[in-house]
Design a protein around this motif. Structure first.
Motif, PDB file in Angstrom:
ATOM      1  N   ALA A  79       3.626   6.252   9.589  1.00 12.65           N
ATOM      2  CA  ALA A  79       3.882   7.504   8.982  1.00 12.65           C
ATOM      3  C   ALA A  79       2.442   8.320   9.244  1.00 12.65           C
ATOM      4  O   ALA A  79       1.475   7.878   8.976  1.00 12.65           O
ATOM      5  CB  ALA A  79       4.083   7.307   7.581  1.00 12.65           C
ATOM      6  N   PRO A  80       2.814   9.423   9.748  1.00 14.57           N
ATOM      7  CA  PRO A  80       1.601  10.167  10.230  1.00 14.57           C
ATOM      8  C   PRO A  80       0.619  10.953   9.036  1.00 14.57           C
ATOM      9  O   PRO A  80      -0.478  11.350   9.448  1.00 14.57           O
ATOM     10  CB  PRO A  80       2.007  11.571  11.135  1.00 14.57           C
ATOM     11  CG  PRO A  80       3.661  11.538  10.796  1.00 14.57           C
ATOM     12  CD  PRO A  80       3.885  10.277  10.323  1.00 14.57           C
ATOM     13  N   ASN A  81       1.387  10.942   7.915  1.00 15.28           N
ATOM     14  CA  ASN A  81       0.468  11.358   6.703  1.00 15.28           C
ATOM     15  C   ASN A  81       0.355  10.314   5.484  1.00 15.28           C
ATOM     16  O   ASN A  81       0.106  10.758   4.561  1.00 15.28           O
ATOM     17  CB  ASN A  81       1.422  12.390   6.274  1.00 15.28           C
ATOM     18  CG  ASN A  81       2.798  11.989   5.451  1.00 15.28           C
ATOM     19  OD1 ASN A  81       3.151  10.901   6.023  1.00 15.28           O
ATOM     20  ND2 ASN A  81       3.558  12.999   5.204  1.00 15.28           N
ATOM     21  N   ALA A  82       0.332   9.174   6.188  1.00 16.79           N
ATOM     22  CA  ALA A  82       0.112   8.081   5.068  1.00 16.79           C
ATOM     23  C   ALA A  82      -1.128   6.826   5.730  1.00 16.79           C
ATOM     24  O   ALA A  82      -1.099   6.962   6.976  1.00 16.79           O
ATOM     25  CB  ALA A  82       1.191   7.391   4.727  1.00 16.79           C
ATOM     26  N   THR A  83      -1.883   6.461   5.007  1.00 21.32           N
ATOM     27  CA  THR A  83      -2.557   5.389   5.281  1.00 21.32           C
ATOM     28  C   THR A  83      -2.652   4.282   4.394  1.00 21.32           C
ATOM     29  O   THR A  83      -2.544   4.469   2.906  1.00 21.32           O
ATOM     30  CB  THR A  83      -4.071   5.985   5.586  1.00 21.32           C
ATOM     31  OG1 THR A  83      -4.687   5.052   6.134  1.00 21.32           O
ATOM     32  CG2 THR A  83      -4.821   6.261   4.180  1.00 21.32           C
ATOM     33  N   LEU A  84      -2.731   3.057   4.842  1.00 24.28           N
ATOM     34  CA  LEU A  84      -2.881   1.898   3.624  1.00 24.28           C
ATOM     35  C   LEU A  84      -4.294   1.800   3.404  1.00 24.28           C
ATOM     36  O   LEU A  84      -5.233   1.590   4.175  1.00 24.28           O
ATOM     37  CB  LEU A  84      -2.242   0.514   4.480  1.00 24.28           C
ATOM     38  CG  LEU A  84      -2.212  -0.465   3.294  1.00 24.28           C
ATOM     39  CD1 LEU A  84      -1.363  -0.350   2.308  1.00 24.28           C
ATOM     40  CD2 LEU A  84      -1.785  -2.046   4.151  1.00 24.28           C
ATOM     41  N   SER A  85      -4.570   1.838   2.019  1.00 21.85           N
ATOM     42  CA  SER A  85      -6.130   1.794   1.543  1.00 21.85           C
ATOM     43  C   SER A  85      -6.158   0.536   0.715  1.00 21.85           C
ATOM     44  O   SER A  85      -7.548  -0.072   0.747  1.00 21.85           O
ATOM     45  CB  SER A  85      -6.361   3.030   0.688  1.00 21.85           C
ATOM     46  OG  SER A  85      -6.161   3.916   1.394  1.00 21.85           O
ATOM     47  N   ALA A  86      -5.217  -0.366   0.171  1.00 24.11           N
ATOM     48  CA  ALA A  86      -5.497  -1.471  -0.512  1.00 24.11           C
ATOM     49  C   ALA A  86      -4.300  -2.355  -0.698  1.00 24.11           C
ATOM     50  O   ALA A  86      -3.336  -1.681  -0.710  1.00 24.11           O
ATOM     51  CB  ALA A  86      -6.200  -0.992  -1.863  1.00 24.11           C
ATOM     52  N   ILE A  87      -4.651  -3.620  -0.705  1.00 20.88           N
ATOM     53  CA  ILE A  87      -3.526  -4.561  -1.211  1.00 20.88           C
ATOM     54  C   ILE A  87      -4.086  -5.197  -2.340  1.00 20.88           C
ATOM     55  O   ILE A  87      -5.055  -5.682  -2.181  1.00 20.88           O
ATOM     56  CB  ILE A  87      -2.978  -5.349   0.004  1.00 20.88           C
ATOM     57  CG1 ILE A  87      -2.208  -6.546  -0.113  1.00 20.88           C
ATOM     58  CG2 ILE A  87      -4.394  -5.990   0.822  1.00 20.88           C
ATOM     59  CD1 ILE A  87      -0.764  -6.425  -0.244  1.00 20.88           C
ATOM     60  N   GLY A  88      -3.138  -5.509  -3.347  1.00 13.91           N
ATOM     61  CA  GLY A  88      -3.511  -6.303  -4.400  1.00 13.91           C
ATOM     62  C   GLY A  88      -2.468  -7.279  -4.734  1.00 13.91           C
ATOM     63  O   GLY A  88      -1.309  -7.112  -4.680  1.00 13.91           O
ATOM     64  N   SER A  89      -3.068  -8.746  -4.751  1.00 11.73           N
ATOM     65  CA  SER A  89      -2.125  -9.667  -5.258  1.00 11.73           C
ATOM     66  C   SER A  89      -2.479 -10.326  -6.319  1.00 11.73           C
ATOM     67  O   SER A  89      -3.856  -9.925  -7.052  1.00 11.73           O
ATOM     68  CB  SER A  89      -1.888 -10.493  -3.936  1.00 11.73           C
ATOM     69  OG  SER A  89      -0.670 -11.701  -4.203  1.00 11.73           O
ATOM     70  N   ARG A  90      -2.164 -11.591  -6.898  1.00 10.25           N
ATOM     71  CA  ARG A  90      -2.524 -12.399  -7.926  1.00 10.25           C
ATOM     72  C   ARG A  90      -3.875 -13.024  -7.739  1.00 10.25           C
ATOM     73  O   ARG A  90      -4.309 -13.387  -8.722  1.00 10.25           O
ATOM     74  CB  ARG A  90      -1.332 -13.288  -8.469  1.00 10.25           C
ATOM     75  CG  ARG A  90      -0.106 -12.375  -9.328  1.00 10.25           C
ATOM     76  CD  ARG A  90       0.921 -13.281  -9.465  1.00 10.25           C
ATOM     77  NE  ARG A  90       1.587 -13.471  -8.166  1.00 10.25           N
ATOM     78  CZ  ARG A  90       2.599 -14.444  -8.162  1.00 10.25           C
ATOM     79  NH1 ARG A  90       3.103 -14.926  -9.402  1.00 10.25           N
ATOM     80  NH2 ARG A  90       3.319 -14.552  -7.151  1.00 10.25           N
ATOM     81  N   SER A  91      -4.275 -13.143  -6.451  1.00 11.42           N
ATOM     82  CA  SER A  91      -5.513 -13.622  -6.222  1.00 11.42           C
ATOM     83  C   SER A  91      -5.971 -13.042  -5.056  1.00 11.42           C
ATOM     84  O   SER A  91      -5.254 -12.551  -4.038  1.00 11.42           O
ATOM     85  CB  SER A  91      -5.300 -15.346  -6.046  1.00 11.42           C
ATOM     86  OG  SER A  91      -4.890 -15.335  -4.865  1.00 11.42           O
ATOM     87  N   VAL A  92      -7.302 -13.000  -4.805  1.00  7.50           N
ATOM     88  CA  VAL A  92      -7.995 -12.495  -3.646  1.00  7.50           C
ATOM     89  C   VAL A  92      -7.368 -13.257  -2.494  1.00  7.50           C
ATOM     90  O   VAL A  92      -7.417 -12.591  -1.344  1.00  7.50           O
ATOM     91  CB  VAL A  92      -9.608 -12.393  -3.943  1.00  7.50           C
ATOM     92  CG1 VAL A  92     -10.289 -12.364  -2.476  1.00  7.50           C
ATOM     93  CG2 VAL A  92      -9.811 -11.486  -4.926  1.00  7.50           C
ATOM     94  N   GLU A  93      -7.353 -14.622  -2.740  1.00  8.81           N
ATOM     95  CA  GLU A  93      -6.972 -15.400  -1.555  1.00  8.81           C
ATOM     96  C   GLU A  93      -5.652 -14.944  -0.946  1.00  8.81           C
ATOM     97  O   GLU A  93      -5.202 -14.795   0.493  1.00  8.81           O
ATOM     98  CB  GLU A  93      -7.009 -16.753  -2.018  1.00  8.81           C
ATOM     99  CG  GLU A  93      -8.397 -17.647  -2.398  1.00  8.81           C
ATOM    100  CD  GLU A  93      -8.827 -16.784  -3.377  1.00  8.81           C
ATOM    101  OE1 GLU A  93      -8.249 -16.477  -4.379  1.00  8.81           O
ATOM    102  OE2 GLU A  93     -10.104 -16.937  -3.471  1.00  8.81           O
ATOM    103  N   LYS A  94      -4.794 -14.688  -1.837  1.00  6.70           N
ATOM    104  CA  LYS A  94      -3.362 -14.301  -1.377  1.00  6.70           C
ATOM    105  C   LYS A  94      -3.299 -13.178  -0.708  1.00  6.70           C
ATOM    106  O   LYS A  94      -2.607 -12.868   0.238  1.00  6.70           O
ATOM    107  CB  LYS A  94      -2.216 -14.324  -2.544  1.00  6.70           C
ATOM    108  CG  LYS A  94      -1.924 -15.662  -3.025  1.00  6.70           C
ATOM    109  CD  LYS A  94      -0.815 -15.548  -4.035  1.00  6.70           C
ATOM    110  CE  LYS A  94       0.643 -15.230  -3.479  1.00  6.70           C
ATOM    111  NZ  LYS A  94       1.719 -15.104  -4.399  1.00  6.70           N
TER     112      LYS A  94
END
Lengths: 360, 360
Positions: free
Chosen positions: B27-42
């Motif tokens: 999408a031209p007006n969006a960017t992925l900045s972060a992903i959060g899961s239940r652990s850093v490893e996941k």
């Protein structure tokens, strides 16, 4: 007698008889010998309008056709309320019987017709033409394929057409004394037949009519539907109507495959017909498309489906007349099952949309 | 701010998040900045597996994403039972909310989410991707055409897929504590949405569940269906299942026209999608074919439908953040209506398949 040509009489100058008289002309083992209507004038006009050969005898009554010893079989496109009387009489006169659908107002009437056929050794077949399209046999092959289709889980069937004001005021299919079953007997017949076809003619255990039928001022059904249930969990739904745009759908879904056909009763064109399937369908990586894609199966038709029907019926008549075979039970059995389900839907419609067991 | 890029965080390393993270990238007006899961490893493994840019922040908790001031919006693909908690918290943290479907376990839960969104001025949208396919707008155009389609009379919708043994044993969608609505919440959501779409989002008056749902040993729905009724006589039926071959149908029939689409949720391919219509259909002379023939409408898609969704959502977020607009009510309203019908179907399933009024 290998080349025996079955000689047909038609009783009733109905609109649908135009198409079937052409089919009798096209079928290689049949010929049209007589047309009977309530007056010689009507029969004669019908013969002229449809370009019948001068050899076709013109009768001013139905009885005269049934009494003609040179007629082997009759096609009966009369209103449903007249089926019992004329079908029984035809059988008693030893005429093999091609009867328009719905075959009767209810299964007890139909059983009287079948008894007369059995007692007189005549073949019975109803006029459900699409059953005889070469496409139908290929659809059956797909539906019977344990690998490609698997176990049937659900069917949806629709037959609707948008009747015009003249139809809704005057057609026999909206007259309580002529075709009292209305859209259920006319359009619904096809839906129920298609569901039974998909279910290998295993009867559902019970049906429940949808609680929103549309009736005309005489109480004749213009639109209705129902859900059908089998003990193994299969479900089917149908919707039939004189009040919606022309639609003719079968969607049959199995554990492994899906069948789609959108012109099952009258194919879009006469020369070929198609249906679409998909089997073991999944998705591409990331679930952004299908894999495999659906397949379109095109089936050429050498003769119109109604001529296939006449040919099959005439073949059975020939087997009886020329070779002493017994009448084929498959066709009356299928008709009876269709009528049984239709009766159950009618009972549910009349009884407050409660579940109704499909009778034996 | 005309070119504001909306910065997304994803909470939950779900399978579906793979597709949506790609959509955010496209999408031209969006960017992925972060992903959060239940652990850093996941979270880290998810980022690596999906080729995320090193700029994407990796968080070992959902809270961390919500606390990041550099995140404008969150995509929440968590199991339904977690929606209330995390969607409300996201709204309270002023994150605009793209929430997977079903939006909640019931409408009273969903209303709490909507209250939180309203109180915090954030945009809500659910993750029903097909709504954003360019094809959908053209289907809507056809369905809204008084001449070509007329008045809607009936809809049939199906979404089924044949889940494998692993899915049926382990997927969150068959776990009563995670996605307690099972196939109804997952596949049925789409069917109900498509019916509402065809009905211009007019709620049905009542629903009746079909009396043959299939449940697993925990009571989670694996297959079910229902009929829906409006006061003007419209009817809709749907069937949703984890136990039948992949099928995604909408058949909508009006007084003048019919719409068929057989891949409404995920089009067969990403580059284009089609639907078929027929209008004022009749028969050729002798009723041996159709006139006019149906039309196939092919719609090119410049971006995958999920990227259209992200783009539309991001556009609304930008309007709020950059221009001080109010959140667009259309999307939460549609979600709520879908959930209301879903709740009524669930109530009918739980209450002996009786008619259930669709709540306000």
């Amino acid at each position: 007698m290998a080349d025996m040509i079955v000689r047909f009489g038609i009783i009733g100058a109905a609109e649908i008889a135009r198409k079937v008289s052409r089919a009798i002309a096209l079928a290689p083992n049949a010929t049209l010998s007589a047309i009977g209507s309530r007056s010689v004038e009507k029969a004669s006009k019908f013969a002229v309008d449809n370009g019948f050969s001068p050899q076709v005898k013109i009768y001013g009554s139905y009885e005269a056709v049934l009494d003609d010893p040179e007629i082997d079989a009759v096609y009966v496109p009369l209103p449903t309320s007249l089926h019992l009387r004329w079908a029984v009489l035809a059988a008693e006169k030893k005429k093999h019987l091609l009867l328009e659908k719905p075959v009767a107002l209810n299964v007890s009437e139909f059983d009287k017709i079948l008894e007369a056929c059995e007692a007189n050794g005549v073949q019975f077949m109803d006029g459900t033409m699409w059953m005889h399209n070469p496409r139908t046999a290929l659809m059956k092959e797909f539906l019977s394929d344990a690998e490609q289709f698997g176990q049937l889980k659900s069917v949806n069937s629709v037959f609707s057409f948008a009747a015009d004001a003249d139809f809704l005021a005057n057609d026999i299919r909206v007259k309580s004394d002529l075709d009292g079953l209305g859209a259920l007997g006319d359009a619904g017949w096809y839906c129920i037949r298609s569901i039974l076809f998909a279910a290998s003619f295993e009867l559902p255990k019970r049906v429940i009519a949808f609680p929103n039928p549309v009736l005309n001022e005489s109480g004749v059904i213009l639109s209705c539907g129902a859900s059908l249930f089998w003990d193994d969990g299969k479900i089917a739904t149908f919707h039939c109507s004189f009040l919606s745009n022309l639609t003719m759908d079968i969607t049959a879904i199995g554990t492994n495959g899906t069948l789609h056909v959108n012109d099952f009763i009258i194919p879009y064109g006469e020369k070929e017909a198609y249906f679409c399937t998909n089997s073991k369908s999944g998705f591409t990586e990331l679930v952004t498309g299908w894999e495999p894609l659906p397949s379109k199966h095109i089936v050429p038709t050498d003769l119109p489906q109604e001529a296939h029907m006449v040919r099959e019926f005439s073949h059975l008549v020939k087997e009886i007349k020329a070779n002493g075979s017994k009448p084929e039970k498959k066709w009356p059995n299928i008709s009876r099952k269709t009528q049984l389900v239709l009766d159950a839907v009618k009972a549910s419609l009349d009884g407050g949309f409660k579940p109704v067991e499909v009778g034996p």
